[in-house]
Design an enzyme around this catalytic site. Structure first.
Site, mmCIF file in Angstrom:
data_model
loop_
_atom_site.group_PDB
_atom_site.id
_atom_site.type_symbol
_atom_site.label_atom_id
_atom_site.label_comp_id
_atom_site.label_asym_id
_atom_site.label_seq_id
_atom_site.Cartn_x
_atom_site.Cartn_y
_atom_site.Cartn_z
ATOM 1 N N CYS A 212 32.995 65.217 -27.279
ATOM 2 C CA CYS A 212 32.678 64.506 -26.028
ATOM 3 C C CYS A 212 31.269 64.886 -25.587
ATOM 4 C CB CYS A 212 33.692 64.896 -24.960
ATOM 5 S SG CYS A 212 33.233 64.302 -23.333
ATOM 6 N N CYS B 35 37.032 60.568 -25.129
ATOM 7 C CA CYS B 35 37.421 61.910 -24.721
ATOM 8 C C CYS B 35 38.584 61.800 -23.747
ATOM 9 C CB CYS B 35 36.245 62.633 -24.068
ATOM 10 S SG CYS B 35 36.736 64.186 -23.300
ATOM 11 N N ASP C 126 38.229 1.114 -34.484
ATOM 12 C CA ASP C 126 36.843 0.771 -34.835
ATOM 13 C C ASP C 126 36.395 1.296 -36.189
ATOM 14 O OD1 ASP C 126 36.398 -0.770 -32.716
ATOM 15 O OD2 ASP C 126 35.349 0.729 -31.516
ATOM 16 N N CYS D 277 37.440 63.410 -20.109
ATOM 17 C CA CYS D 277 36.377 62.753 -19.340
ATOM 18 C C CYS D 277 36.509 61.240 -19.335
ATOM 19 C CB CYS D 277 35.003 63.120 -19.896
ATOM 20 S SG CYS D 277 34.779 64.879 -20.068
ATOM 21 N N CYS E 5 31.848 67.076 -21.840
ATOM 22 C CA CYS E 5 32.483 68.394 -21.808
ATOM 23 C C CYS E 5 32.394 69.127 -23.145
ATOM 24 C CB CYS E 5 33.934 68.278 -21.356
ATOM 25 S SG CYS E 5 34.955 67.373 -22.540
#
Lengths: 371, 598
Positions: free
Chosen positions: B559, B541, B218, B544, B562
């Site tokens: 951290c 950390c 087309d 932790c 801690c």
């Protein structure tokens, strides 16, 4: 020499099939067989999911447009596929395909067995019933033709009615049955209630099987039913217990065991897809059926089935009900070892699939002898 | 007994339902009952429905009595002289409006010739069975229904002369064709609907043939010389608005050239189009991101004391900027006041849009296509007369769509152009014999085909090619306003992921299902790369397993739990870090356990 090698190479099931072929042909088969195997690290689950769901999108959503045809109207197409993979306890339209023994494989025998199977209630045998206000009783006229079709007679029906209607006296003459209340003082309302109750009393056949169609498929007479009761049908004499199937997967698991249910899942899925003019490799369905049944009970694919039982918290949270899974994991103190695909994508790691599954067996500095 | 319903509500019963409906209709025609009333009798349900409420779709028909139309020749003459009006006809019961229900009872004749004694009505015109939209098309009855439908929908998207007072207007966006033309093959309703003075297309020479694969799927091929002569050329207008608001505390927006010390000041380059009053003048060339109205606003929040002491202006830049990727010439500047009495400035920018590869064109028969290539005139095929087509249209667009009207318009347009007259192509009124006559009189084949020569090699094209004129429209879907790609670019503030959308120079989403395709291929490294747009390194950390705090003043990372300093840097997607933060906000402690990468 080559023959022996190849017979070891192929699984025992196919080993006999290749005997007698030339070495070149055997080699070609071997090569083809090799190429059909999946490789280590290939994502067969995702490929199976895509290979089933892409054709499924092409099936029509139309599930019933069979009016005016002598066909059982059953769930078809996408709704049926969803039903299978969701592991619904009861399909929307449970059906059975009953095959007959070799010696009973005739139309007459099929009709005979069909009559035994179809659930018959008293109302199907009645040609006329009314309240006889003069004699204060209900009068039921039975249809002789219907009775002989269902292989029953007045005495049998009377016995069943006597068992079920304890509060009434049942008498009968020829093809008429009278129901009289045992109570002294006459109560029209109670008599009417008894009459209505009597109409729904189960007489013969297997409960739940409401429609029956007898068809000839190639050389066999097949009884198709709407409603399913595999356990009871298999007890009927003349039924081929090996070929008779039900589309209720839970029932198949209950009666024939989980392996049969696994096969039923594959068969139902591939039949549904082929009926809609789409196809997929059967091995994808085998995999899906295996995961659905490997716990010895049928589990759905989805929130309450497979996806809900994944080992990884992140994987479950990624699918559905994120907060629920995260909070439960927090309460239980779960650890996600990041072993599967999606959780590694979330974190940003290399997913252990395909090229990501390959690892070095010896580290570089170890090989150099530095360590 | 028939039941009677008035506007759907039960009102009573009658023995003669059919007679009642007949008398109601007769009363309406006499003018005793309002002309908006419709009534119908349902045989099978034995019901009478009377409707007087609004919202019913109704259409006018001429009443027929005893096989004769009530609209007489005398009336038509009076109508022509202006002695009769439409409303007179309705009042006289010559014309009546039927709703869908009453139409069920009517037998409507299509043409005067088919009129019998059984008929109750006759169409005002055969063309009236199609709606206003479809009646603007030519030969709609020769096309498959859906194609005419697509065609009438695409007419609404055509670029043309939408209004004559466009110079006075301030539309947010507008498109204007530079040389709009009235169609050669016309429908009779075009004048009634005013489409002849608001044309949206051009008559072009079309050849139905392939062109080296450049018009497959087309696509259409356009002659470069035709574009240079102005084919499909259009202007696109965009109006930018800004208002000088007033805020509490006596603060207000200021329009003018912003001071370079103002917050968010761009760079000199963006402001240099402005006049001394801070507003651009008409006919200035502007590009994307250029400022057209300089404006400063007070800060949303008061600044830090230090800044105020340093003498930095307490204002931010809030200038009116041309959209990125657009631009053009400032068409007009309107300076006025808003309802609240604030200064309001509107700047309209006009941009010339010359057809380019990717622009969308369509005929009036649902035949749309994208411009595939622009070919120099010398390479276009030519006829024995030396005519080169403006557009080459692929013949594969015809068989499956069955748009015969398209072909007929090509032949009709050719005949009209040769004879110098407009051709009538109204629904059910086209005259093919007349077109054939015109073509033959001009010395052409009656099917519109001609021998064509290849413009590149000069060879004769083996097949005879249909070549003629057709009305073509340029639709407002222009590539320059749609094409979009990005490699790196802006990211969203929250997620550090690429922004979304063309206007924000965004990325294209690689979604859930696309992810699965890479998984299925086992392309794990590609997968990681695709999802690493927001890769970040975050300190954690070790004890932790929470994100550590980086103190830049003390040059220390520690951290928060801690206070220890056993910190490891972890590479992860920023979105995952956000997920961890969100879990923390819902009281879940997501501890990250680290392992050295192999």
């Amino acid at each position: 020499m080559a023959e022996k090698q190849n017979s070891n190479f192929f699984p025992p099931k196919y080993a006999d099939a290749i005997v007698g072929l030339s070495a070149k042909e055997q080699e070609a088969i071997k090569k083809k067989y090799e190429s059909m195997k999946f490789e280590v690290g290939e994502a067969i689950g995702v490929v199976a999911a895509q290979s089933i769901s892409e054709p499924a999108t092409q099936t029509t959503l139309r599930s019933y447009h069979a009016e005016g045809r002598t066909q059982l109207v059953t769930t078809k197409g996408l709704p049926r596929l969803i039903e299978i993979f969701d592991a619904r306890k009861m399909p929307k339209t449970p059906t059975m395909e009953i095959y007959l023994d070799a010696e009973n494989n005739t139309l007459e025998k099929a009709r005979e067995i069909a009559a035994k199977i179809r659930e018959t209630k008293l109302k199907q045998l009645i040609s006329e019933d009314s309240l006889d206000m003069i004699n204060m009783r209900a009068e039921i006229v039975l249809d002789r033709e219907q009775m002989s079709a269902s292989e029953t007679n007045v005495e049998e029906i009377m016995n069943i009615l006597k068992k079920n209607l304890r509060s009434a006296n049942i008498t009968g003459e020829q093809n008429k049955i009278y129901i009289e209340l045992k109570k002294k003082d006459f109560d029209v309302r109670e008599l009417q209630a008894t009459r209505i109750k009597a109409r729904t009393i189960y007489i013969k056949g297997i409960k739940g099987i409401s429609q029956i169609i007898i068809e000839k498929v190639k050389n066999d007479w097949v009884i198709r039913t709407l409603g399913s009761s595999l356990r009871r049908v298999l007890k009927i004499k003349g039924v081929n217990t090996i070929r008779t199937t039900s589309n209720n997967i839970f029932e198949v698991a209950d009666v024939l065991g989980i392996e049969a249910a696994r096969n039923a899942i594959v068969k139902e899925t591939i039949d549904t897809m082929r009926e809609q003019g789409v196809d997929t490799d059967i091995r994808h369905l085998l995999l899906v059926a295996d995961v659905m049944t490997n716990t010895a009970s049928i589990s759905a694919i989805g929130r309450y089935g497979l996806a809900g039982r994944k080992a990884s918290v992140l994987s479950r949270a990624n699918f559905e009900e994120t907060v629920k899974h995260l909070t439960y994991a927090a309460v239980a103190g779960e650890i996600d070892p990041l072993e599967s695909v999606i959780e590694n994508i979330i974190v940003g790691n290399l997913a252990p699939i395909g090229t990501g599954i390959v690892k070095l067996a010896v580290k570089e500095d170890e090989a150099d002898g530095k360590k | 007994m028939s039941e009677i319903y008035l506007n759907g509500e039960y009102v009573g019963t009658t023995k003669e339902g059919r007679e009642l409906v007949k008398s109601l209709i007769a009363k309406r025609r006499q003018g005793v009952l309002p002309w908006t009333m419709n009534s119908s009798y349902y045989e099978e349900k034995d019901e009478v429905q009377i409707n007087t409420d609004g919202g019913r779709v109704r259409r006018p028909l001429i009443v027929v009595e005893n096989g004769a139309s009530k609209l007489t020749e005398a009336m038509i003459a009076q109508l022509r002289e202006g002695k009769l009006t439409w409303q007179n006809l309705v009042e006289k019961g010559v014309v009546e409006y039927l709703d869908a229900e009453e139409e069920e009872m009517a037998l409507v004749a299509f043409k005067p010739e088919e009129l019998t004694k059984k008929h109750t009505h006759i169409e005002i015109d055969p063309m009236m069975i199609v709606g206003v939209g479809a009646s603007l098309l030519v030969y709609p009855e020769k096309n498959r229904g859906d194609r005419s439908n697509y065609g009438s929908r695409m007419v609404t998207q055509a670029v043309g002369m939408y209004l004559h007072n466009h110079n006075l207007r301030d539309d947010t966006t507008a498109q204007m064709l530079v040389y709009p033309q009235e169609p050669l093959v016309q429908s009779e309703t075009i004048h009634a609907a005013g489409v002849d003075i608001h044309p949206a297309g051009q008559n072009i020479i079309i050849a139905v043939m392939p062109f080296y694969g450049y018009n497959i799927e087309d696509a259409i091929v356009i002659n470069k010389a035709s574009i240079e002569r102005g084919l499909g050329r259009s202007y696109s207008f965009r109006t930018y608005v800004t208002e000088a608001n007033r805020y509490w505390g006596g603060q207000e927006d200021e329009i003018g050239f912003p001071d370079p010390s103002v917050r968010g000041f761009k760079s000199e380059k963006e402001y240099n189009k402005l006049d001394s009053d801070g507003i651009v003048s008409p006919e200035t060339n502007v590009e994307g991101n250029d400022v057209v109205v300089g404006k400063t606003s007070p800060l949303r929040f008061l600044g830090v004391v230090k800044e105020t002491r340093l003498g930095i202006k307490n204002r931010r830049d809030n200038s009116l900027v041309v959209n990125a990727g657009e631009g053009g010439v400032v068409d007009k500047v309107i300076m006025t006041e808003s309802k609240e009495g604030n200064r309001l400035i509107k700047v309209t920018v006009r941009e010339l849009k010359i057809p380019e590869v990717g622009d969308k064109f369509a005929s009036r028969h649902g035949q749309k296509g994208v411009l595939g290539i622009i070919v120099p005139e010398e390479d276009m095929p030519f006829t024995a007369d030396g005519i080169t087509p403006d557009i080459i249209f692929n013949a594969h667009a015809i068989p499956s769509r069955m748009t015969i009207g398209h072909l007929l318009e090509i032949i009709g347009g050719k005949a009209g152009a040769l004879a110098g007259e407009k051709i009538n192509g109204t629904a059910f009124k086209g005259n093919e014999e007349y077109i054939v006559k015109l073509l033959k009189a001009a010395g052409f084949r009656d099917d519109g085909k001609e021998t064509v020569y290849n413009g590149i090699t000069g060879e004769k094209v083996e097949a005879s090619i249909l070549i003629g004129m057709i009305y073509y429209q340029r639709l407002y879907h222009l590539v320059s306003q749609k094409m979009h790609a990005r490699s790196k670019g802006p990211v969203a503030l929250l997620t550090k992921q690429p922004t979304e959308g063309r206007s924000k120079e965004g990325g294209l989403r690689f979604g859930e299902m696309e992810k699965d395709t890479l998984v299925a291929h086992g392309a794990a490294i590609t997968l990681r790369e695709r999802f690493s747009s927001d890769k970040t390194t975050i300190p954690f950390c070790e004890t932790c397993g929470v994100t550590a705090v980086v103190d830049k003043i003390k040059n220390k990372t520690y951290c928060p739990l801690c206070k220890g300093s056993k910190i490891k840097n972890v590479d992860m997607s920023y979105a995952f870090k956000l997920l961890l933060d969100e879990m923390k906000s819902m009281m879940i402690y997501p501890q990250v356990v680290m392992e050295e990468e192999e």
